[in-house]
Write a protein that holds these residues in place. Structure first.
Motif, PDB file in Angstrom:
ATOM      1  N   ARG A  89      44.287  40.441  21.342  1.00 27.90           N
ATOM      2  CA  ARG A  89      45.269  40.286  22.421  1.00 27.90           C
ATOM      3  C   ARG A  89      46.283  39.283  21.867  1.00 27.90           C
ATOM      4  O   ARG A  89      45.954  38.127  21.651  1.00 27.90           O
ATOM      5  CB  ARG A  89      44.599  39.752  23.687  1.00 27.90           C
ATOM      6  CG  ARG A  89      43.430  40.646  24.168  1.00 27.90           C
ATOM      7  CD  ARG A  89      42.935  40.210  25.534  1.00 27.90           C
ATOM      8  NE  ARG A  89      41.630  40.780  25.865  1.00 27.90           N
ATOM      9  CZ  ARG A  89      41.444  41.980  26.407  1.00 27.90           C
ATOM     10  NH1 ARG A  89      42.461  42.771  26.655  1.00 27.90           N
ATOM     11  NH2 ARG A  89      40.225  42.407  26.703  1.00 27.90           N
ATOM     12  N   THR A 128      40.930  52.269  26.935  1.00 22.28           N
ATOM     13  CA  THR A 128      40.288  51.126  27.608  1.00 22.28           C
ATOM     14  C   THR A 128      39.143  51.642  28.464  1.00 22.28           C
ATOM     15  O   THR A 128      39.296  52.657  29.155  1.00 22.28           O
ATOM     16  CB  THR A 128      41.267  50.314  28.490  1.00 22.28           C
ATOM     17  OG1 THR A 128      40.493  49.489  29.377  1.00 22.28           O
ATOM     18  CG2 THR A 128      42.194  51.174  29.326  1.00 22.28           C
ATOM     19  N   ILE A 129      38.030  50.931  28.411  1.00 21.21           N
ATOM     20  CA  ILE A 129      36.874  51.372  29.211  1.00 21.21           C
ATOM     21  C   ILE A 129      37.165  51.266  30.706  1.00 21.21           C
ATOM     22  O   ILE A 129      36.461  51.849  31.508  1.00 21.21           O
ATOM     23  CB  ILE A 129      35.593  50.572  28.875  1.00 21.21           C
ATOM     24  CG1 ILE A 129      35.754  49.082  29.207  1.00 21.21           C
ATOM     25  CG2 ILE A 129      35.180  50.772  27.429  1.00 21.21           C
ATOM     26  CD1 ILE A 129      34.435  48.323  29.249  1.00 21.21           C
ATOM     27  N   ASP A 130      38.227  50.517  31.075  1.00 22.31           N
ATOM     28  CA  ASP A 130      38.490  50.260  32.503  1.00 22.31           C
ATOM     29  C   ASP A 130      39.034  51.480  33.258  1.00 22.31           C
ATOM     30  O   ASP A 130      38.995  51.512  34.482  1.00 22.31           O
ATOM     31  CB  ASP A 130      39.491  49.107  32.667  1.00 22.31           C
ATOM     32  CG  ASP A 130      38.984  47.816  32.046  1.00 22.31           C
ATOM     33  OD1 ASP A 130      37.779  47.743  31.746  1.00 22.31           O
ATOM     34  OD2 ASP A 130      39.790  46.892  31.857  1.00 22.31           O
ATOM     35  N   MET A 154      31.658  45.819  33.799  1.00 25.37           N
ATOM     36  CA  MET A 154      33.029  45.413  33.436  1.00 25.37           C
ATOM     37  C   MET A 154      34.073  46.224  34.189  1.00 25.37           C
ATOM     38  O   MET A 154      33.751  47.094  34.996  1.00 25.37           O
ATOM     39  CB  MET A 154      33.229  45.595  31.937  1.00 25.37           C
ATOM     40  CG  MET A 154      32.854  44.385  31.123  1.00 25.37           C
ATOM     41  SD  MET A 154      33.425  44.587  29.432  1.00 25.37           S
ATOM     42  CE  MET A 154      33.170  42.925  28.823  1.00 25.37           C
ATOM     43  N   GLY A 155      35.321  45.968  33.868  1.00 27.20           N
ATOM     44  CA  GLY A 155      36.415  46.725  34.464  1.00 27.20           C
ATOM     45  C   GLY A 155      37.521  45.835  34.991  1.00 27.20           C
ATOM     46  O   GLY A 155      38.495  46.300  35.550  1.00 27.20           O
ATOM     47  N   ARG A 156      37.309  44.528  34.835  1.00 27.77           N
ATOM     48  CA  ARG A 156      38.270  43.566  35.385  1.00 27.77           C
ATOM     49  C   ARG A 156      38.544  43.912  36.845  1.00 27.77           C
ATOM     50  O   ARG A 156      37.603  44.090  37.596  1.00 27.77           O
ATOM     51  CB  ARG A 156      39.541  43.556  34.544  1.00 27.77           C
ATOM     52  CG  ARG A 156      40.213  42.206  34.555  1.00 27.77           C
ATOM     53  CD  ARG A 156      41.294  42.113  33.539  1.00 27.77           C
ATOM     54  NE  ARG A 156      40.851  41.435  32.339  1.00 27.77           N
ATOM     55  CZ  ARG A 156      41.324  41.657  31.132  1.00 27.77           C
ATOM     56  NH1 ARG A 156      42.232  42.573  30.937  1.00 27.77           N
ATOM     57  NH2 ARG A 156      40.898  40.962  30.106  1.00 27.77           N
ATOM     58  N   GLU A 175      33.002  43.384  38.196  1.00 29.31           N
ATOM     59  CA  GLU A 175      33.177  41.971  37.814  1.00 29.31           C
ATOM     60  C   GLU A 175      34.396  41.288  38.447  1.00 29.31           C
ATOM     61  O   GLU A 175      34.379  40.071  38.652  1.00 29.31           O
ATOM     62  CB  GLU A 175      33.272  41.833  36.292  1.00 29.31           C
ATOM     63  CG  GLU A 175      34.495  42.521  35.711  1.00 29.31           C
ATOM     64  CD  GLU A 175      34.653  42.312  34.213  1.00 29.31           C
ATOM     65  OE1 GLU A 175      33.844  41.609  33.597  1.00 29.31           O
ATOM     66  OE2 GLU A 175      35.617  42.880  33.660  1.00 29.31           O
ATOM     67  N   HIS A 208      29.682  42.856  27.261  1.00 25.84           N
ATOM     68  CA  HIS A 208      30.353  43.607  26.188  1.00 25.84           C
ATOM     69  C   HIS A 208      29.534  44.758  25.609  1.00 25.84           C
ATOM     70  O   HIS A 208      30.071  45.550  24.829  1.00 25.84           O
ATOM     71  CB  HIS A 208      30.782  42.650  25.071  1.00 25.84           C
ATOM     72  CG  HIS A 208      31.965  41.811  25.475  1.00 25.84           C
ATOM     73  ND1 HIS A 208      31.815  40.679  26.245  1.00 25.84           N
ATOM     74  CD2 HIS A 208      33.287  41.970  25.252  1.00 25.84           C
ATOM     75  CE1 HIS A 208      33.018  40.154  26.474  1.00 25.84           C
ATOM     76  NE2 HIS A 208      33.927  40.912  25.891  1.00 25.84           N
ATOM     77  N   ARG A 235      31.295  47.917  25.844  1.00 25.28           N
ATOM     78  CA  ARG A 235      32.461  48.214  25.010  1.00 25.28           C
ATOM     79  C   ARG A 235      32.062  48.815  23.661  1.00 25.28           C
ATOM     80  O   ARG A 235      32.938  49.246  22.897  1.00 25.28           O
ATOM     81  CB  ARG A 235      33.270  46.938  24.793  1.00 25.28           C
ATOM     82  CG  ARG A 235      34.083  46.495  25.988  1.00 25.28           C
ATOM     83  CD  ARG A 235      35.568  46.480  25.684  1.00 25.28           C
ATOM     84  NE  ARG A 235      35.896  45.543  24.644  1.00 25.28           N
ATOM     85  CZ  ARG A 235      36.341  44.298  24.861  1.00 25.28           C
ATOM     86  NH1 ARG A 235      36.516  43.869  26.087  1.00 25.28           N
ATOM     87  NH2 ARG A 235      36.617  43.513  23.865  1.00 25.28           N
TER      88      ARG A 235
HETATM   89  O1  F6P Z   1      39.889  45.606  29.490  1.00 23.72           O
HETATM   90  C1  F6P Z   1      38.656  45.851  28.914  1.00 23.72           C
HETATM   91  C2  F6P Z   1      37.685  44.749  29.232  1.00 23.72           C
HETATM   92  O2  F6P Z   1      36.441  45.052  28.621  1.00 23.72           O
HETATM   93  C3  F6P Z   1      37.475  44.437  30.715  1.00 23.72           C
HETATM   94  O3  F6P Z   1      36.614  45.344  31.341  1.00 23.72           O
HETATM   95  C4  F6P Z   1      36.938  43.049  30.639  1.00 23.72           C
HETATM   96  O4  F6P Z   1      37.147  42.343  31.843  1.00 23.72           O
HETATM   97  C5  F6P Z   1      37.738  42.465  29.517  1.00 23.72           C
HETATM   98  O5  F6P Z   1      38.146  43.531  28.695  1.00 23.72           O
HETATM   99  C6  F6P Z   1      37.008  41.453  28.678  1.00 23.72           C
HETATM  100  O6  F6P Z   1      37.891  40.962  27.725  1.00 23.72           O
HETATM  101  P1  F6P Z   1      37.446  40.102  26.483  1.00 23.72           P
HETATM  102  O7  F6P Z   1      36.704  40.992  25.534  1.00 23.72           O
HETATM  103  O8  F6P Z   1      38.712  39.610  25.905  1.00 23.72           O
HETATM  104  O9  F6P Z   1      36.542  39.035  26.999  1.00 23.72           O
END
Ligand code: F6P
Length: 325
Positions: A75, A129-131, A173-175, A226, A255, A258
Motif C-alpha cells: 500500500r 481483492t478478497i473483499d 475479513m472484508g473491512r 471485522e 490473513h 488471503r
Molecule cells: O482489503 C483486503 C483486506 O484483507 C481486508 O479484508 C482487511 O481488512 C485488510 O485487507 C487487511 O489489510 P492488511 O493486510 O494491510 O493488514
C-alpha cells in the motif's frame, strides 16, 4: 495510432489468491500480441524504486496454482502525492512503459484514475481483492478462495464447538464490506451473522441462541464481519457475557483468508480478466476495468469502479436466520 511496444503490470494493495493467474494471462496474452511486458515489483512503490523486470513466457510458468503475487504488493502512500506521481510517470517513460495493467482494490483504482487524469497514461484495472467490494463489478478475484478457506475453518471450529458445547464468534475479513461474512454464514450453516454492531440487536441474537438451546442445540457459530479494524469480536464477546451472561470463544481468522491456492473459479476469472485487460489496451479501450456483469467478463469505465460497493443485499442474512432455527 501505433501499437504499444511495452506495457507494465503491477499488483497493489492487499494481495489475493488469483493474482498470479492474472499476471500469467497478461504476460502471455501481451507477448502473443507482440508486446513486451515489464513487471513492477511491490505495487506502485516499485516504480519509485525502479524495481522493474522484463517478463518472459517462462517467467510466469508454474504460478497459476500459487497464492499471493509473484510481483509482490504494497500500500503505497507516496503515490498519494501529485509530485511523486509525476516522478512515477517519468520513471515509467524511462523504462519504455507506455501503458499499465494494475490489479488490486479500491485504493489501487483510485491511484490509477488520478494517474490517468494527470498523465493520460493508458490504464486497465483488474479487480483483485478478497473483499468483493468494488463498485461496477459483481466479482473481484480472490473472493471465492477466501470464502472456501473461511468456510473450511468454520467447519473445523464447529467440530470443537460441538464437542465442548460452546458458542463461537468467528471473525472474518472484508473491512467494511460484509460480503465474506454473508456468504460464509450461509455456506457454513452459521447461527447468525453480525456485520454492523451499532445497528445490531444483540438481544435478538441472544434470543436466537436461546431458541436453539431450547430445541437441544448446545453450541452455535456466529460470523462477525471485522468492520474497520480486526478484533471487533472481543467487544461483542464482552457484551454477550456482561449483558446476557452468555459465554463465547473468539476466533479471528485473519490473513489465512488471503492466502492459499486459488479455486477453479478464481483461476478462470483471473485468467479471463488478464486476457481481457490486454485486449482492452490493444483495442485502445481505456481507462477501464475488467468487470464481471450478468455472467460475463466485460469492460467498465475506470471512473465507474472507484467507489466502495454499496452494502450487499441482506438476502444471505435472512437465509442464515431462516435456516438456523
Ligand atoms: O482489503 C483486503 C483486506 O484483507 C481486508 O479484508 C482487511 O481488512 C485488510 O485487507 C487487511 O489489510 P492488511 O493486510 O494491510 O493488514
Amino acid at each position: 495510432m501505433p501499437r504499444f511496444k511495452t506495457i507494465g503490470i503491477l499488483t497493489s494493495g492487499g494481495d489475493c489468491p488469483g493474482m498470479n493467474c492474472s499476471i500469467r494471462a497478461v504476460v502471455r496474452t501481451a507477448l502473443g500480441e507482440g508486446i513486451k511486458v515489464k513487471g513492477i515489483i511491490g505495487g506502485y512503490a516499485g516504480i519509485f524504486k525502479e524495481d522493474i523486470i522484463e517478463m518472459s513466457a517462462s517467467s510466469v510458468g508454474n504460478i497459476l496454482q500459487r497464492g499471493g503475487t509473484i510481483l509482490r504488493s504494497s500500500r503505497c502512500l507516496q503515490f498519494h502525492e501529485k509530485s511523486k506521481r509525476k516522478k512515477a510517470y517519468q520513471i515509467l517513460k524511462k523504462h519504455g512503459i507506455e501503458a499499465l495493467v494494475v490489479m488490486g482494490g479500491n485504493g489501487t483504482f483510485a491511484g490509477a484514475y488520478v494517474f490517468y487524469q494527470e498523465h493520460k497514461i493508458p490504464i486497465v484495472g483488474i479487480p483483485g481483492t478478497i473483499d468483493n467490494d468494488i463498485q461496477g463489478t459483481e466479482y473481484s478475484i480472490g473472493f471465492d478462495t477466501a470464502i472456501q478457506t473461511a468456510m473450511e475453518a468454520v467447519d473445523k471450529i464447529r467440530d470443537t464447538a460441538f464437542s465442548h458445547d460452546r458458542n463461537f464468534l468467528v471473525e472474518v475479513m472484508g473491512r467494511k464490506s460484509p460480503a465474506i461474512a454473508l456468504k460464509v454464514g450461509v455456506c457454513s450453516g452459521a447461527e447468525n451473522i453480525i456485520f454492523n454492531p451499532e445497528e445490531e440487536d444483540l438481544a435478538h441474537i441472544v434470543q436466537d441462541i436461546k431458541r436453539g438451546i431450547k430445541r437441544g442445540k448446545k453450541s452455535s457459530i456466529i460470523i462477525v464481519a471485522e468492520g474497520e479494524k480486526p478484533g471487533l469480536s472481543y467487544a461483542i464477546q464482552g457484551e454477550l457475557k456482561e449483558k446476557f451472561g452468555i459465554e463465547s470463544k473468539v476466533c479471528v481468522l485473519g490473513h489465512i483468508q488471503r492466502g492459499g491456492s486459488p479455486t477453479a473459479f478464481d483461476r478462470f476469472m483471473a485468467s479471463k480478466m488478464g486476457f481481457t485487460a490486454v485486449k482492452a489496451l490493444v483495442e485502445k479501450k481505456y481507462p477501464t476495468v475488467t468487470v464481471y456483469k450478468n455472467g460475463r467478463v466485460t469492460l467498465a469505465p475506470l471512473n465507474k469502479c472507484l467507489e466502495t460497493k454499496k452494502r450487499p443485499n441482506k438476502d444471505a442474512l435472512e437465509i442464515v436466520r431462516a435456516l438456523s432455527i
